[in-house]
Design an enzyme around this catalytic site. Structure first.
Site, PDB file in Angstrom:
ATOM      1  CD  GLU A 243      -2.981  -0.731   2.570  1.00 15.18           C
ATOM      2  OE1 GLU A 243      -3.969  -1.369   2.618  1.00 15.18           O
ATOM      3  OE2 GLU A 243      -2.385  -0.171   3.241  1.00 15.18           O
ATOM      4  NE  ARG A 336      -7.926  -8.661  18.011  1.00 16.23           N
ATOM      5  CZ  ARG A 336      -7.244  -7.373  18.265  1.00 16.23           C
ATOM      6  NH1 ARG A 336      -7.857  -6.749  19.218  1.00 16.23           N
ATOM      7  NH2 ARG A 336      -6.407  -6.830  17.596  1.00 16.23           N
TER       8      ARG A 336
END
Length: 715
Positions: A243, A336
């Site tokens: 990226e 999570r």
């Protein structure tokens, strides 16, 4: 017990589905929420298993116990005396210290769940928390998984697949290559097309593991290899994506929650820009300097991301924000409960663990979007056993002495350790999380800084003083936070400590004199009494005269103490080497009921915490923390000879991951000698000079203590 655990979730019979009332708390407002007991509400679990350790296991247990739910702990050999084991209603041994043989063993955890009669499993964070197969197997065993589905984890756990999903959902993403082709030459070509600097990231990564910044083409192949090696060890997959690396980025993330009834909400954003080694150090909520328009847009995009994968339970959508134009891009979704969830709880007056249990039980979200509001400001510090002045390398050892700030509705200390516990080489080095709330950012920051002053740990290196320096930095106070903050202000944050103040030296010398003269009675029943290990590093020349020799940052000080002119007072003369620097007359010093030294010098009264651990003396006083060493007589010091012309040593306790050289091999300066593994991170040891290897002292897989020679060189 925290107030939100008492206030939040009280059950009474109501005719409506929910009701609420607002309770003032100083300048803050808490909101009570009561839930209906009508037939459409499903009962919570009777017993849950927490498939984790440390502070997050204790955190989940506190909420479970407040809800009347029994808890089951699991533990390894290294954790048999851990706090989460003591706190649980039941605890089961699941294997050796190595995570692969204990906390990562799905079979063993499911066996304990069946044996204990647990109805649900909470994964915490780390370990198996984002393992899609674990989620699937828990449900296949007819247990509830207190987290998202395996399918959602697979979609969002793959950084490449998640980018495509986000693009289709209209969520902006960072330019880059997220495809399957992992050929080195091809990836290097893609990096050139994107434009340097670029960021290499493990597709299944997290916590900074497998992440490398590449600033020039000649670095690419080495960085790629290092990223892949760390990725395969941490996640079992070495695929990466490339990226564009933003030079002035901020890390802003949004807490989302979804239930089984198509309800999705966001609980606003957190700023987690202050990082070291791509891992967060300080988090705050809400993010400073954002317009309400940007805040609303972030929340809407995060909800869209959750809906795009049919998400359920707690999740965090992480964005990278350009601090110049405030444009933000999707980075990843953590499927999570995050480490930093308490700051969100503080500013939204919620208990997110309770939300998780409610959702996993099949109940709708406790609150809708229009009921959620920001109240005040909160900071969280991750307190690690590590040495900031040595590249933040992790440390291990005993928590010999621990003093903590007093907890309250506005100050939480989330920890799985107490005084006397050991920080092990086997797991993450985080000791605790300090969470502080105020009415606004300035108020919260003042309280945060004070709490850091009161948090005093001796026995191993911690980052507490470093965090305090960050909190007191003018740019941080202004809210100018970026992910490069630590690197940009490294000289301010990691400079050499100042020389000790004369009052600090005087108090230490006076305290040691008291101990030497048996004015302090040792408590044989207290194994953590700091005076029990004090070394006699000075000589009493007469009954009324004492010389104390101390060393601070390689500078020697001699403190001479004689009886004062008044009763129960001392005269103190301080020398740097042989040069006198300060004298005090009629000093009064005594120990109060809290084991603090109370000193009166020059008509000023102040308190100090003086801790003696072997030959080390640590002082916490009005000038901050000062670390000293008691002078060791020359006849006790080691004169052990070195067996080779030079060597490289372990910078921390570690495991040998790779050995790249052998005896007799000729090497160049900066050649890679050994790759170490500590706290799940790789550390490369390079040759300090060109030469010939004499001995390689350890093999792959060996556990090595700190400051041990790894490789020696010929003359």
């Amino acid at each position: 017990m925290f107030s939100h655990l008492r206030l939040y979730g009280t059950k009474v019979t109501l005719t409506a589905k929910a009701a609420s009332s607002r309770v003032p708390l100083g300048s803050l407002t808490l909101t009570r929420h009561w839930y209906t007991t009508t037939v459409d509400r499903k009962p919570l679990f009777d017993k849950i298993l927490i498939a984790n350790r440390g502070e997050i296991a204790c955190r989940v247990m506190r909420t479970a116990h407040a809800l009347g739910i029994k808890t089951v702990a699991v533990y390894s050999d290294a954790d048999k005396n851990a706090q989460h084991v003591k706190m649980a209603d039941e605890a089961y041994w699941i294997g050796a210290a190595a995570s692969a043989e204990s906390y990562l063993s799905i079979d063993k955890i499911l066996e304990v769940a069946k044996k204990s009669g647990a109805q649900a499993i909470h994964p915490g964070y780390g370990f198996l928390s984002e393992n899609a197969d674990f989620s699937d197997r828990v449900k296949a065993a007819h247990l509830a998984f207190i987290g998202p589905s395996g399918d959602a984890m697979r979609s969002m756990g793959s950084k490449s697949e998640s980018k495509y999903i986000m693009e289709r959902a209209g969520v902006p993403v960072v330019p880059g290559y997220h495809g399957e082709n992992q050929d080195v030459a091809f990836l290097k070509e893609q990096a050139s097309l994107i434009g340097y600097p670029v960021l290499i990231k493990a597709i299944k990564g997290g916590g900074g593991k497998g992440m490398r910044i590449v600033r020039a083409p000649d670095e690419f192949e080495q960085m790629l290899s290092s990223s892949k090696q760390e990725s395969i060890k941490s996640f079992g997959d070495d695929k990466v994506l490339i990226e564009k690396y933003l030079e002035r980025p901020r890390h802003v993330e949004v807490q989302v929650f979804a239930d089984q009834h198509n309800n999705v909400v966001h609980l606003f954003e957190r700023d987690c820009s202050v990082q070291r080694r791509h891992q967060k150090v300080i988090e705050e909520a809400p993010a400073p300097g954002l317009s309400e328009e940007t805040r609303a847009d972030l929340g809407a995009k995060a909800v869209a991301a959750a809906r795009a994968v049919g998400y359920e339970n707690a999740g965090t959508v992480e964005f990278i924000m350009d601090n110049i134009d405030k444009k933000f891009y999707f980075m990843e979704m953590n499927t999570r409960l995050q480490v930093e969830h308490p700051v969100t709880e503080m500013v939204t007056n919620t208990d997110l663990v309770q939300w998780q249990i409610e959702v996993a039980s099949g109940n709708p979200l406790p609150m809708r979007q229009n009921e959620l509001a920001l109240t005040g400001h909160a900071f969280e510090a991750r307190v690690y056993a590590e040495n900031p002045t040595n590249n933040f390398l992790p440390d291990t050892g005993p928590l010999f002495s621990v003093r903590t700030p007093p907890t309250s509705e506005d100050l939480r200390l989330e920890t799985g350790f107490v005084q006397g516990d050991q920080i092990s080489v086997h797991y993450d080095p985080m000791i605790s999380k300090l969470v502080v709330r105020g009415s606004d950012r300035d108020d919260a920051l003042r309280r945060f800084t004070r709490a850091l002053e009161q948090y005093q740990v001796v026995g191993l290196n911690t980052n507490i003083d470093f965090i305090k320096k960050v909190a007191e930095h003018p740019e941080f106070i202004k809210g100018e936070v970026e992910t490069g903050f630590i690197q940009d202000f490294e000289k301010d944050l990691l400079g050499s400590p100042p020389q000790p103040h004369p009052t600090t030296l005087a108090v230490v010398a006076g305290a040691l004199r008291h101990q030497e003269n048996n004015t302090i009675k040792k408590n044989d029943k207290d194994p953590y009494n700091p005076w029990a290990n004090a070394k006699n590093a000075f000589r009493i020349n007469t009954k009324d005269s004492t010389k104390v020799s101390l060393s601070v940052d390689k500078t020697d000080y001699n403190v001479f103490i004689t009886e004062g002119h008044s009763e129960n007072t001392l005269n103190v003369d301080i020398h740097q080497g042989t040069e006198p620097i300060k004298s005090y007359e009629n000093v009064q010093i005594s120990l109060d009921q809290e084991d603090q030294w109370v000193a009166t010098l020059e008509n000023k009264v102040f308190k100090s915490n003086v801790v003696v651990h072997n030959e080390k003396v640590t002082v916490f006083d009005q000038h901050g923390r000062t670390d000293m060493r008691l002078a060791v007589p020359f006849y006790l010091s080691s004169n052990e000879s070195v067996g080779a012309a030079g060597s490289v040593k372990t910078p921390m306790p570690c495991k040998i991951s790779q050995v790249m050289v052998k005896a007799g091999q000729k090497i160049e300066k900066d050649a890679v000698l050994v790759v170490l593994e500590a706290m799940k991170m790789e550390h490369v040891i390079r040759a300090p000079v060109a030469g010939v290897v004499d001995q390689v002292l350890y093999n792959v897989g060996d556990l090595v203590e700190e400051n041990k020679s790894l490789v020696t060189f010929c003359e």
